[in-house]
Each structure stands twice: as C-alpha cells, then as structure tokens.
Design an enzyme around this catalytic site. Structure first.
Site, PDB file in Angstrom:
ATOM      1  CD  GLU A  48      52.437  46.633  93.699  1.00 48.50           C
ATOM      2  OE1 GLU A  48      53.373  46.001  93.166  1.00 48.50           O
ATOM      3  OE2 GLU A  48      51.333  46.817  93.152  1.00 48.50           O
ATOM      4  CE  LYS A  68      59.047  44.080  89.613  1.00 50.39           C
ATOM      5  NZ  LYS A  68      57.971  43.156  90.032  1.00 50.39           N
ATOM      6  CD  GLU A 119      54.825  39.696  91.886  1.00 46.08           C
ATOM      7  OE1 GLU A 119      54.003  38.951  92.471  1.00 46.08           O
ATOM      8  OE2 GLU A 119      54.487  40.534  91.026  1.00 46.08           O
TER       9      GLU A 119
HETATM   10  O1  KIV Z   1      54.731  44.859  86.906  1.00 45.39           O
HETATM   11  C1  KIV Z   1      54.956  45.998  87.349  1.00 45.39           C
HETATM   12  O2  KIV Z   1      54.715  47.012  86.686  1.00 45.39           O
HETATM   13  C2  KIV Z   1      55.523  46.109  88.683  1.00 45.39           C
HETATM   14  C3  KIV Z   1      55.652  47.473  89.273  1.00 45.39           C
HETATM   15  C4  KIV Z   1      54.337  48.049  89.566  1.00 45.39           C
HETATM   16  C5  KIV Z   1      56.559  47.478  90.436  1.00 45.39           C
HETATM   17  O3  KIV Z   1      55.850  45.127  89.265  1.00 45.39           O
END
Ligand code: KIV
Length: 274
Positions: free
Chosen positions: A192, A124, A126
């Site tokens: 988010e 993931k 951002e």
């Molecule tokens: O780092 C994390 O836990 C996250 C979630 C809150 C989506 O990015």
C-alpha cells in the site's frame, strides 16, 4: 470455461492455490473490499475472485476516522455476511489492530474466530519482521495469511500520517520484510502506498502474488475499497480511480423519493394494496 481468476469458472470457491498458480502466467486480477452480503453478491457475480473484509470497515461502515477502534466483534458479523453473500470468491478477513500483535497465540486465537465464526478462508495482517512469528503460527495451523506492507494504516500514529512508505533506504527494509513474509508462508502480499519502482522490484523478487493499492501498475493484482471505486467516498486518496458517482446517484434518488413523499406522488396506486 476459463480457468482465469477474474471471471473464471464458478461452481467452487477460488483457493489460495488458484491465486498462487496465476502468478507465473502473469494474470492480473482484481480484489475489492466488501462488508455486507448484497454487495458481496454483486462482486461475486461480476467474477471478482478475492474479497477483503478490510478493517477499513472502521471508517466506511462504523464512521471512525482511522482503522484503530474497530474490533474483532465488529468485523466477524461483516465477514460472515460476505461469506454468505458469495459463492465463488475467496474471502479474506482483516485482523484488526490489537488482535494479533501481542503474540502468536493471540493471533491464532483471533484468526480461529474468523475461520470458525465467520467462515473466512484466509486472514490478513499488517507488518513485516515484527509479525513473522504470528505468520508462522497461523500458517502452521493451516490458516492462509495475506501480508500487508508499506502504508499499514494500523501504524498511522507511528508514521505521523497517511504518507507514502518505502522511499530511499526504507525500501530495502520493505524488500527484506516482503521476502521474510514469503519465507514465513504468506500466500500473497498487499503493498500500500509505495513507489512504483519498489513495488515492481518486490513483485519480481517474490513468487507469491503482490496486490497493489497506490503501488503502481506492476503488481500482480490491484485492490480498492469499494466505496472509493464507486464514488461514495467524499475525499478519496490520489491512488483511487472513481468508476461511478454513487454519492451523486444516491443523493439524486433519495431527494426524488423525499420530494414525491412531500408532494403525495409516492406511493402511487401500483405501490399500494387493494
Ligand atoms: O482494510 C482495508 O480495506 C485494506 C485494503 C485497503 C488493502 O487493508
């Protein structure tokens, strides 16, 4: 056996194809964070289909006050532990601040470390337009990418605090970023702290699943940090629902242990060897 994402058949890992296939049927599914093997095992046995080794580890594991200080070397052992502790969930590794923004080559190098050294199944990152070359590079290297828009905590200094994003005209920018991430090949998207109606519109506009956190009930999935949902976090955000009082239960248990040690009641005969 059910083919549902949540609580569906075990025996093999959930894949990104399973996750994408759930959207047309409208299945709503849960994602939780995990940072260690034993907790991952509990969530895996409960049928949680996707676990995120979030850079939130910076706060909940390492005790920092933001996600910014945590490093790739900090997160790789946690990710490896979650992969070892689970057998069904798809494990997504969060790329920490500074480990992908510089270039697609940097993103590829970092993501490859998470895949090779920790066994992550996806990563993931951002951001929207500014990370599209990174997303394209990862996807073309065969690495599934989860996007993350709205309140992206790695940009907390640019936002001037943890506040709702996407109100007013910035909602159009977020929608454009969401479509661009889908076009670049992201397999899912975290939203988010955005207004419910914006999250609903993004969810309807995309063919990839949206995963909400503080984004209302209309997203395809919901994610929470496990320490928040279990009631270990002392001052959780408004969007958190507390399903357990882990802080209170742990406090009671450790005090009971300490009291019994002080009084000599522990260890008893049954806890001792002859
Ligand atoms: O780092 C994390 O836990 C996250 C979630 C809150 C989506 O990015």
């Amino acid at each position: 056996m059910s083919s549902a994402l949540y609580g569906g058949a075990a025996g093999r890992r959930v894949t990104v194809r399973d996750i994408q296939a759930a959207k047309p049927g409208g299945e709503k599914w849960p994602m939780v964070t995990a940072y260690d093997a034993m907790t991952a095992r509990v969530f895996d046995d409960a049928g949680i289909p996707v676990m995120l080794v979030g850079d939130s580890a910076a706060m909940v594991v390492y005790g920092y006050d933001s996600t910014l200080p945590v490093t790739v070397d900090d997160l790789i052992p946690l990710t490896a532990a979650v992969v070892r502790g689970s057998s069904r969930a798809l494990v997504v590794a969060d790329l920490p601040f500074g480990s992908y923004q510089a270039s697609p080559a940097q993103a590829l190098e970092t993501a490859a470390r998470f895949m090779k050294e920790a066994g992550a199944h996806a990563v993931k990152l951002e951001g929207g337009h500014r990370v599209l070359p990174q997303v394209e590079a990862l996807v073309s290297a065969g690495i599934p990418v989860m996007g993350h828009l709205g309140l992206t905590p790695q940009s907390v200094n640019a936002f001037g605090g943890y506040r709702v994003q996407g109100r007013g005209q910035s909602g159009d920018e977020l929608m454009a970023d969401a479509k661009a991430l889908e076009h670049a090949g992201a397999f899912s998207l975290v939203l988010e702290c955005v207004p419910t109606d914006l999250a609903d519109r993004v969810t309807a506009a995309l063919s990839i699943p949206t995963i909400g956190i503080g984004a209302g009930p209309g997203t395809d999935a919901q994610v929470l940090v496990w320490q928040d949902l279990m009631g270990l976090t002392e001052r959780p955000a408004k969007f958190v629902k507390k399903y357990f009082d882990l802080h209170g239960e742990m406090d009671r248990a450790v005090r009971a242990f300490a009291d019994e040690v002080s009084s000599g009641a522990f260890p008893a005969k049954e806890h001792s060897y002859s």
